[in-house]
Design an enzyme around this catalytic site. Structure first.
Site, PDB file in Angstrom:
ATOM      1  N   ASP A  10     -17.661 -40.944  -2.268  1.00  0.00           N
ATOM      2  CA  ASP A  10     -17.591 -39.617  -2.857  1.00  0.00           C
ATOM      3  C   ASP A  10     -16.134 -39.442  -3.328  1.00  0.00           C
ATOM      4  O   ASP A  10     -15.244 -40.171  -2.870  1.00  0.00           O
ATOM      5  CB  ASP A  10     -17.955 -38.589  -1.779  1.00  0.00           C
ATOM      6  CG  ASP A  10     -17.742 -37.172  -2.241  1.00  0.00           C
ATOM      7  OD1 ASP A  10     -18.216 -36.836  -3.332  1.00  0.00           O
ATOM      8  OD2 ASP A  10     -17.085 -36.393  -1.511  1.00  0.00           O
ATOM      9  N   LEU A  11     -15.891 -38.524  -4.244  1.00  0.00           N
ATOM     10  CA  LEU A  11     -14.526 -38.358  -4.772  1.00  0.00           C
ATOM     11  C   LEU A  11     -13.798 -37.182  -4.111  1.00  0.00           C
ATOM     12  O   LEU A  11     -12.811 -37.381  -3.384  1.00  0.00           O
ATOM     13  CB  LEU A  11     -14.604 -38.141  -6.292  1.00  0.00           C
ATOM     14  CG  LEU A  11     -13.290 -37.903  -7.028  1.00  0.00           C
ATOM     15  CD1 LEU A  11     -12.392 -39.134  -6.961  1.00  0.00           C
ATOM     16  CD2 LEU A  11     -13.552 -37.534  -8.495  1.00  0.00           C
ATOM     17  N   ASP A  12     -14.323 -35.965  -4.360  1.00  0.00           N
ATOM     18  CA  ASP A  12     -13.646 -34.755  -3.883  1.00  0.00           C
ATOM     19  C   ASP A  12     -13.698 -34.690  -2.355  1.00  0.00           C
ATOM     20  O   ASP A  12     -14.776 -34.625  -1.780  1.00  0.00           O
ATOM     21  CB  ASP A  12     -14.326 -33.506  -4.474  1.00  0.00           C
ATOM     22  CG  ASP A  12     -14.202 -33.453  -5.997  1.00  0.00           C
ATOM     23  OD1 ASP A  12     -13.083 -33.643  -6.493  1.00  0.00           O
ATOM     24  OD2 ASP A  12     -15.219 -33.224  -6.680  1.00  0.00           O
ATOM     25  N   THR A  18      -9.309 -32.192  -3.844  1.00  0.00           N
ATOM     26  CA  THR A  18      -9.421 -31.292  -4.998  1.00  0.00           C
ATOM     27  C   THR A  18      -9.983 -29.928  -4.597  1.00  0.00           C
ATOM     28  O   THR A  18      -9.997 -29.018  -5.421  1.00  0.00           O
ATOM     29  CB  THR A  18     -10.360 -31.906  -6.058  1.00  0.00           C
ATOM     30  OG1 THR A  18     -11.454 -32.474  -5.373  1.00  0.00           O
ATOM     31  CG2 THR A  18      -9.653 -32.930  -6.899  1.00  0.00           C
ATOM     32  N   LYS A  46     -18.297 -26.972  -0.813  1.00  0.00           N
ATOM     33  CA  LYS A  46     -17.959 -28.403  -0.788  1.00  0.00           C
ATOM     34  C   LYS A  46     -19.199 -29.271  -0.989  1.00  0.00           C
ATOM     35  O   LYS A  46     -20.202 -29.103  -0.287  1.00  0.00           O
ATOM     36  CB  LYS A  46     -17.260 -28.765   0.523  1.00  0.00           C
ATOM     37  CG  LYS A  46     -15.830 -28.267   0.549  1.00  0.00           C
ATOM     38  CD  LYS A  46     -15.050 -28.807   1.730  1.00  0.00           C
ATOM     39  CE  LYS A  46     -13.636 -28.251   1.683  1.00  0.00           C
ATOM     40  NZ  LYS A  46     -12.901 -28.521   2.917  1.00  0.00           N
ATOM     41  N   GLY A  47     -19.118 -30.171  -1.942  1.00  0.00           N
ATOM     42  CA  GLY A  47     -20.226 -31.098  -2.187  1.00  0.00           C
ATOM     43  C   GLY A  47     -21.358 -30.484  -3.001  1.00  0.00           C
ATOM     44  O   GLY A  47     -22.334 -31.153  -3.318  1.00  0.00           O
ATOM     45  N   ARG A  50     -21.741 -27.567  -9.579  1.00  0.00           N
ATOM     46  CA  ARG A  50     -21.021 -26.442 -10.200  1.00  0.00           C
ATOM     47  C   ARG A  50     -21.901 -25.191 -10.303  1.00  0.00           C
ATOM     48  O   ARG A  50     -21.497 -24.097  -9.918  1.00  0.00           O
ATOM     49  CB  ARG A  50     -20.524 -26.860 -11.594  1.00  0.00           C
ATOM     50  CG  ARG A  50     -19.508 -25.889 -12.165  1.00  0.00           C
ATOM     51  CD  ARG A  50     -19.081 -26.314 -13.564  1.00  0.00           C
ATOM     52  NE  ARG A  50     -18.582 -27.678 -13.619  1.00  0.00           N
ATOM     53  CZ  ARG A  50     -18.347 -28.357 -14.737  1.00  0.00           C
ATOM     54  NH1 ARG A  50     -18.556 -27.776 -15.902  1.00  0.00           N
ATOM     55  NH2 ARG A  50     -17.903 -29.589 -14.704  1.00  0.00           N
ATOM     56  N   SER A 115     -20.153 -39.408  -7.248  1.00  0.00           N
ATOM     57  CA  SER A 115     -19.660 -38.028  -7.170  1.00  0.00           C
ATOM     58  C   SER A 115     -20.492 -37.081  -8.017  1.00  0.00           C
ATOM     59  O   SER A 115     -21.001 -37.456  -9.070  1.00  0.00           O
ATOM     60  CB  SER A 115     -18.207 -37.994  -7.666  1.00  0.00           C
ATOM     61  OG  SER A 115     -17.793 -36.659  -7.875  1.00  0.00           O
ATOM     62  N   ALA A 116     -20.573 -35.829  -7.559  1.00  0.00           N
ATOM     63  CA  ALA A 116     -21.275 -34.793  -8.322  1.00  0.00           C
ATOM     64  C   ALA A 116     -20.425 -34.271  -9.469  1.00  0.00           C
ATOM     65  O   ALA A 116     -20.923 -33.596 -10.367  1.00  0.00           O
ATOM     66  CB  ALA A 116     -21.595 -33.621  -7.391  1.00  0.00           C
ATOM     67  N   SER A 117     -19.138 -34.587  -9.452  1.00  0.00           N
ATOM     68  CA  SER A 117     -18.228 -33.944 -10.406  1.00  0.00           C
ATOM     69  C   SER A 117     -18.314 -34.520 -11.812  1.00  0.00           C
ATOM     70  O   SER A 117     -18.278 -35.737 -11.998  1.00  0.00           O
ATOM     71  CB  SER A 117     -16.786 -34.055  -9.908  1.00  0.00           C
ATOM     72  OG  SER A 117     -15.916 -33.557 -10.899  1.00  0.00           O
ATOM     73  N   ASN A 119     -15.973 -34.037 -13.753  1.00  0.00           N
ATOM     74  CA  ASN A 119     -14.555 -34.277 -14.073  1.00  0.00           C
ATOM     75  C   ASN A 119     -14.033 -35.554 -13.424  1.00  0.00           C
ATOM     76  O   ASN A 119     -12.817 -35.790 -13.401  1.00  0.00           O
ATOM     77  CB  ASN A 119     -13.717 -33.087 -13.595  1.00  0.00           C
ATOM     78  CG  ASN A 119     -14.052 -31.816 -14.353  1.00  0.00           C
ATOM     79  OD1 ASN A 119     -13.909 -31.766 -15.574  1.00  0.00           O
ATOM     80  ND2 ASN A 119     -14.532 -30.807 -13.646  1.00  0.00           N
ATOM     81  N   LYS A 146     -26.772 -33.878  -4.928  1.00  0.00           N
ATOM     82  CA  LYS A 146     -26.887 -34.180  -3.505  1.00  0.00           C
ATOM     83  C   LYS A 146     -27.421 -32.925  -2.824  1.00  0.00           C
ATOM     84  O   LYS A 146     -27.052 -31.827  -3.235  1.00  0.00           O
ATOM     85  CB  LYS A 146     -25.503 -34.523  -2.927  1.00  0.00           C
ATOM     86  CG  LYS A 146     -24.850 -35.749  -3.569  1.00  0.00           C
ATOM     87  CD  LYS A 146     -23.395 -35.887  -3.104  1.00  0.00           C
ATOM     88  CE  LYS A 146     -22.678 -36.993  -3.875  1.00  0.00           C
ATOM     89  NZ  LYS A 146     -21.241 -37.102  -3.569  1.00  0.00           N
ATOM     90  N   GLU A 170     -18.425 -40.069   2.790  1.00  0.00           N
ATOM     91  CA  GLU A 170     -18.728 -38.698   2.361  1.00  0.00           C
ATOM     92  C   GLU A 170     -18.090 -37.653   3.271  1.00  0.00           C
ATOM     93  O   GLU A 170     -18.091 -37.813   4.480  1.00  0.00           O
ATOM     94  CB  GLU A 170     -20.247 -38.481   2.452  1.00  0.00           C
ATOM     95  CG  GLU A 170     -20.967 -38.441   1.156  1.00  0.00           C
ATOM     96  CD  GLU A 170     -20.613 -37.281   0.237  1.00  0.00           C
ATOM     97  OE1 GLU A 170     -19.987 -36.318   0.691  1.00  0.00           O
ATOM     98  OE2 GLU A 170     -20.967 -37.359  -0.937  1.00  0.00           O
ATOM     99  N   ASP A 171     -17.599 -36.583   2.675  1.00  0.00           N
ATOM    100  CA  ASP A 171     -17.025 -35.501   3.502  1.00  0.00           C
ATOM    101  C   ASP A 171     -17.941 -34.277   3.596  1.00  0.00           C
ATOM    102  O   ASP A 171     -17.622 -33.345   4.323  1.00  0.00           O
ATOM    103  CB  ASP A 171     -15.669 -35.043   2.942  1.00  0.00           C
ATOM    104  CG  ASP A 171     -15.822 -34.274   1.640  1.00  0.00           C
ATOM    105  OD1 ASP A 171     -16.587 -34.733   0.771  1.00  0.00           O
ATOM    106  OD2 ASP A 171     -15.185 -33.219   1.496  1.00  0.00           O
TER     107      ASP A 171
HETATM  108  C1  BG6 Z   1     -18.220 -32.006  -5.874  1.00  0.00           C
HETATM  109  C2  BG6 Z   1     -17.331 -30.955  -5.230  1.00  0.00           C
HETATM  110  O1  BG6 Z   1     -17.665 -33.267  -5.684  1.00  0.00           O
HETATM  111  O2  BG6 Z   1     -18.333 -31.757  -7.280  1.00  0.00           O
HETATM  112  C3  BG6 Z   1     -17.870 -29.561  -5.546  1.00  0.00           C
HETATM  113  O3  BG6 Z   1     -17.288 -31.155  -3.828  1.00  0.00           O
HETATM  114  C4  BG6 Z   1     -18.009 -29.378  -7.053  1.00  0.00           C
HETATM  115  O4  BG6 Z   1     -16.997 -28.591  -5.001  1.00  0.00           O
HETATM  116  C5  BG6 Z   1     -18.888 -30.500  -7.633  1.00  0.00           C
HETATM  117  O5  BG6 Z   1     -18.588 -28.117  -7.353  1.00  0.00           O
HETATM  118  C6  BG6 Z   1     -19.007 -30.420  -9.158  1.00  0.00           C
HETATM  119  O6  BG6 Z   1     -17.748 -30.640  -9.720  1.00  0.00           O
HETATM  120  P1  BG6 Z   1     -17.323 -30.312 -11.213  1.00  0.00           P
HETATM  121  O7  BG6 Z   1     -15.929 -30.912 -11.318  1.00  0.00           O
HETATM  122  O8  BG6 Z   1     -18.287 -31.018 -12.114  1.00  0.00           O
HETATM  123  O9  BG6 Z   1     -17.366 -28.835 -11.384  1.00  0.00           O
HETATM  124 MG    MG Z   2     -16.818 -34.376  -1.298  1.00  0.00          MG
END
Ligand code: BG6
Ligand code: MG
Length: 215
Positions: A10-12, A18, A46-47, A50, A115-117, A119, A146, A170-171
């Site tokens: 996982d990233l964040d 972050t 967390k996790g 968005r 990662s879910a992000s 970004n 997730k 994973e956190d």
């Molecule tokens: C997860 C974070 O990794 O990504 C969440 O833990 C975040 O807090 C999610 O909402 C989505 O990220 P992003 O950068 O696409 O808004």
């Molecule tokens: Mg995380």
């Protein structure tokens, strides 16, 4: 016992903290909508994806919005978040991460991001870590958040390994549940008493070592 061939991260909260930037951006949105959003509230995000995070935030502020307003709010939050993470650099990589990635590669273990992000690429590039990953699966590649296992199953398939040959780091509880649903081993990063069902828990990747990822 199956031999571990890949590690999925996982990233964040695992590679970089972050959460503080997500908090600043969500807090700014809440304040523009006229209510307080605390650090304790932020723990619930967390996790979480968005849009789901936005739903939680709006329920805290007791605010109703239609879909197009929600999209605008999520976009505004993300603009602020991207403003913060654009200044990230390799000093913000969490302790132990780089050494562990190097050790894994030296031992022939494949490495993926899960990662879910959306970004993730911006963050990995700013941290100068992109080249350490053999596969990158982020929020732009998956449709189910997730605890659905999609992100990790896709990671394993891109690495051409079986789920049983993978360990996930994973956190967040949603991520631990996703890894278990994918039939993978999972190492929780954080506090043992709050991360349920992880096979092991480390405080951070500083404690990770190749010998500790066999089960
Ligand atoms: C997860 C974070 O990794 O990504 C969440 O833990 C975040 O807090 C999610 O909402 C989505 O990220 P992003 O950068 O696409 O808004
Ligand atoms: Mg995380």
């Amino acid at each position: 016992m199956s031999k571990i061939k890949a590690c999925l991260f996982d990233l964040d909260g695992v590679v970089v903290d972050t959460a503080k930037y997500h908090y600043l951006a969500w807090e700014r949105l809440a304040s523009s909508l006229g209510f307080n959003f605390t650090k304790k509230d932020n723990e619930r995000l967390k996790g979480v994806s968005r849009m789901k995070s936005l739903e939680i935030l709006l329920s805290i502020g007791n605010i109703k919005a239609c879909d197009s307003e929600k999209l605008k709010m999520a976009q505004q939050k993300n603009n602020w978040y991207v403003e913060y993470i654009s200044k990230l650099d390799s000093k913000e990589i969490l302790p132990g991460v780089k050494n562990f990635l190097i050790e894994l590669r030296q031992n022939g273990i494949k490495i993926a991001l899960g990662s879910a992000s959306k970004n993730s690429m911006l963050i990995l590039n700013n941290l100068n870590l992109t080249s350490y990953f053999d596969a990158i699966v982020d929020g732009n590649k998956v449709s189910k958040a997730k605890p659905d296992p999609e992100v990790f199953l896709l990671g394993a398939s891109e690495l051409k390994v079986q789920p049983l040959e993978c360990v996930v780091f994973e956190d967040a509880q949603a991520g631990i549940d996703a890894a278990k649903a994918a039939n993978m081993k999972v190492i929780g990063i954080g506090q043992k008493d709050v991360l349920l069902n992880a096979d092991k828990v480390f405080e951070g990747l500083r404690d990770a070592h190749i010998d500790l990822i066999e089960f």
